[in-house]
Enzyme design. Structure first.
Site, PDB file in Angstrom:
ATOM      1  CB  SER A   1      -8.193  -0.661   2.411  1.00 16.86           C
ATOM      2  OG  SER A   1      -8.912  -1.170   3.499  1.00 16.86           O
ATOM      3  CG  HIS A   2      -9.370   1.928   6.096  1.00 17.41           C
ATOM      4  ND1 HIS A   2      -8.816   0.676   5.972  1.00 17.41           N
ATOM      5  CD2 HIS A   2      -8.597   2.591   6.978  1.00 17.41           C
ATOM      6  CE1 HIS A   2      -7.755   0.592   6.770  1.00 17.41           C
ATOM      7  NE2 HIS A   2      -7.608   1.742   7.387  1.00 17.41           N
TER       8      HIS A   2
ATOM      9  CG  ASP B   1     -11.911  -5.309   3.948  1.00 16.25           C
ATOM     10  OD1 ASP B   1     -12.137  -4.148   4.348  1.00 16.25           O
ATOM     11  OD2 ASP B   1     -10.772  -5.710   3.629  1.00 16.25           O
ATOM     12  NE  ARG B   2     -11.769  -0.847   7.993  1.00 13.89           N
ATOM     13  CZ  ARG B   2     -11.125   0.010   8.780  1.00 13.89           C
ATOM     14  NH1 ARG B   2     -10.311  -0.446   9.708  1.00 13.89           N
ATOM     15  NH2 ARG B   2     -11.290   1.298   8.656  1.00 13.89           N
TER      16      ARG B   2
ATOM     17  CE  LYS C   1      -7.225  -4.802   2.040  1.00 14.80           C
ATOM     18  NZ  LYS C   1      -8.562  -4.626   2.654  1.00 14.80           N
TER      19      LYS C   1
ATOM     20  CG  ASP D   1     -13.741  -0.750   4.334  1.00 13.79           C
ATOM     21  OD1 ASP D   1     -14.504  -1.493   3.680  1.00 13.79           O
ATOM     22  OD2 ASP D   1     -12.552  -1.046   4.561  1.00 13.79           O
TER      23      ASP D   1
ATOM     24  CG  ASP E   1     -11.384  -2.980   0.861  1.00 15.00           C
ATOM     25  OD1 ASP E   1     -11.710  -2.449   1.940  1.00 15.00           O
ATOM     26  OD2 ASP E   1     -10.585  -3.934   0.799  1.00 15.00           O
TER      27      ASP E   1
ATOM     28  NE  ARG F   1      -2.988  -0.257   3.156  1.00 17.23           N
ATOM     29  CZ  ARG F   1      -3.273  -0.416   4.446  1.00 17.23           C
ATOM     30  NH1 ARG F   1      -3.329   0.626   5.243  1.00 17.23           N
ATOM     31  NH2 ARG F   1      -3.483  -1.612   4.929  1.00 17.23           N
TER      32      ARG F   1
ATOM     33  CG  HIS G   1     -11.170  -6.278   9.075  1.00 19.46           C
ATOM     34  ND1 HIS G   1     -11.160  -6.420   7.715  1.00 19.46           N
ATOM     35  CD2 HIS G   1     -10.307  -5.267   9.348  1.00 19.46           C
ATOM     36  CE1 HIS G   1     -10.324  -5.543   7.173  1.00 19.46           C
ATOM     37  NE2 HIS G   1      -9.800  -4.828   8.161  1.00 19.46           N
TER      38      HIS G   1
END
Length: 466
Positions: free
Chosen positions: A106-107, A245-246, A116, A241, A243, A18, A328
């Site tokens: 992501s976030h 996943d949260r 990922k 978030d 992507d 990242r 998560h």
């Protein structure tokens, strides 16, 4: 001549790769990652990998370069399209692929992006990421003539998400905040097929994130959702978030349920069916959660923070559910064991449509504690673990009651405080929890004293949380 490339050291993280696009992360890095990761998969006998991407403005270019790198490693590359990270995980699992790469920031803010990765069903992380960096720098790569094609998965993913949802029950009013993230199209498709009334906010995928930052674990990012829940007299609100996943959740009174409180609600249904199950939460979670799991007949397990680490521990212990304060949530019960915010949302709705208790009632039943939010403050990568080790040594010498599962979590008569080094950033992370404000103040003084002894100042925003 063989291909070689050196990644900026800061982008090779513990769980992913990242960086800031145009500064620490470039299109050349995407091609190099395709070659390095692709070589790791191909050298182990892998042949087919999925490639997905989020809605960030830089994602299409990074995806194209990654695809070339994977194909030049001899792999068959199957592009699964724009969508959330869990959709990519689903594609790998359902199609029995040898790996997968998700292009996502992501976030993080809009100028970030990253990758990922999966090796078959497992995460590709930690030492594997570092080894990949070394292999690319040394030119120790597999070469071949692969292919690039497409694999449509979104419709199958939506079908699978909804497959086990109750056919009967209460009709709920739900407000959803897509956060302009990559869950948007899936959210629209799912909401159309759910019973009840559904109000969608920021469902359009937009990599500039015009409404608010795409991180539902930060209270200010949930204000729009809270206001809409109250205005619509909704039963609850759900946020995602960047992507997908949260998850973030708000009850019908507009109150935030943090990650550990949400795990307690989700565990109640599982433990009613599967008493004695192990339920995992990370070291940042409230003691209330661990006590609640035990009270409901489960076996609480406190473990290290990090989605790859938690997934590995779930497999090892056979736990049906795990969760982190970061939002998560992992279901092995009825799902694949990966973190999927939409699936977690549907499991929560299933509990609420099938019972008489509202989400606000669940929250009211939980014991009241006072705690700080997660406190994050800068500390050089070269120093952060040393600080934790120094604190641990001083605590051991003083005879304190300490868990060192991940950093140090110190339990006293007043409550507990935590200090750990972030695996993904140049920061130390701290948190305190007590039964009352006076106890919290004592814990913060103890934490501040330990940090001061190592030359670190406590951040100014050490305030009461949930």
């Amino acid at each position: 001549m063989s291909f070689t490339h050196r990644f900026e050291a800061t982008i090779l993280r513990e769980y992913d790769v990242r960086g800031i696009v145009g500064k620490t992360l470039h299109a050349t890095d995407a091609y190099a990652l395709g070659r390095g990761y692709g070589s790791a998969i191909a050298s182990a006998g892998g042949k087919r990998v999925a490639l997905g991407w989020d809605g960030r403005l830089s994602s299409p270019e990074l995806m194209a370069e990654t695809a070339k790198g994977l194909a030049d490693s001899g792999l068959e590359v199957l592009r699964t399209g724009l969508g959330p990270t869990p959709q990519l995980y689903f594609a790998v699992r359902e199609n029995h692929l040898d790996g997968g790469v998700m292009i996502t920031g992501s976030h993080n803010p809009a100028d970030y992006n990253g990758f990922k990765m999966m090796r078959a069903k497992a995460s590709f992380w930690g030492p594997e990421i570092q080894a990949m960096g070394r292999a690319v720098a040394a030119g120790e790569l597999v070469s071949g003539k692969g292919s690039i094609g497409d694999l449509a998965v979104q419709a199958a993913y939506v079908d699978r998400l909804l497959r086990d949802f109750p056919k009967a029950g209460k009709k709920l009013t739900v407000v959803w905040d897509g956060g302009n993230g990559s869950m948007g199209d899936v959210l629209v498709a799912v909401a159309k097929r759910l019973p009840g009334r559904h109000i969608l906010l920021n469902e359009k995928i937009d990599g500039t994130f015009p409404a608010h930052h795409p991180d539902p674990t930060v209270a200010k990012n949930l204000v729009q959702l809270q206001n809409a829940v109250l205005a619509e007299k909704a039963d609850l609100g759900i946020a995602f978030d960047g992507d997908g996943d949260r998850i973030g959740v708000v009850d019908g009174q507009g109150r935030i349920l943090w990650g550990d409180q949400l795990v307690a609600v989700l565990a109640s249904e599982i433990l009613a069916r599967l008493p004695g199950s192990t339920i995992i939460a990370d070291v940042k979670a409230s003691q209330v959660l661990f006590d609640e799991i035990a009270r409901m007949g489960g076996v609480p397990l406190m473990w290290k923070t990090g989605h790859s680490i938690i997934k590995t521990k779930m497999t090892e212990t056979g736990a049906p559910l795990a969760g982190e304060m970061s939002g998560h949530i992992f279901f092995a019960d009825g799902w694949y064991g990966f973190d999927d915010a939409m699936y977690a949302a549907l499991r929560l709705l299933a509990i609420l449509v099938g019972g008489e208790v509202s989400l606000a009632d669940f929250r009211d039943r939980m014991p009241n504690v006072v705690n700080t939010p997660e406190l994050r403050f800068p500390c050089a990568d070269t120093r952060k673990r040393g600080v934790v080790d120094e604190v641990k040594a001083r605590l051991a010498a003083s005879g304190a009651k300490v868990s060192d599962v991940d950093g140090v979590r110190v339990t006293t008569a007043d409550g507990w405080w935590l200090l750990r080094a972030s695996n993904t950033q140049d920061v130390l992370v701290a948190r305190c929890e007590a039964k009352d404000a006076a106890g919290l103040a004592k814990l913060q003084v103890a934490l501040e004293a330990q940090l001061a002894a190592s030359g670190i100042a406590l951040p100014d925003d050490a305030a009461s949380g949930h």
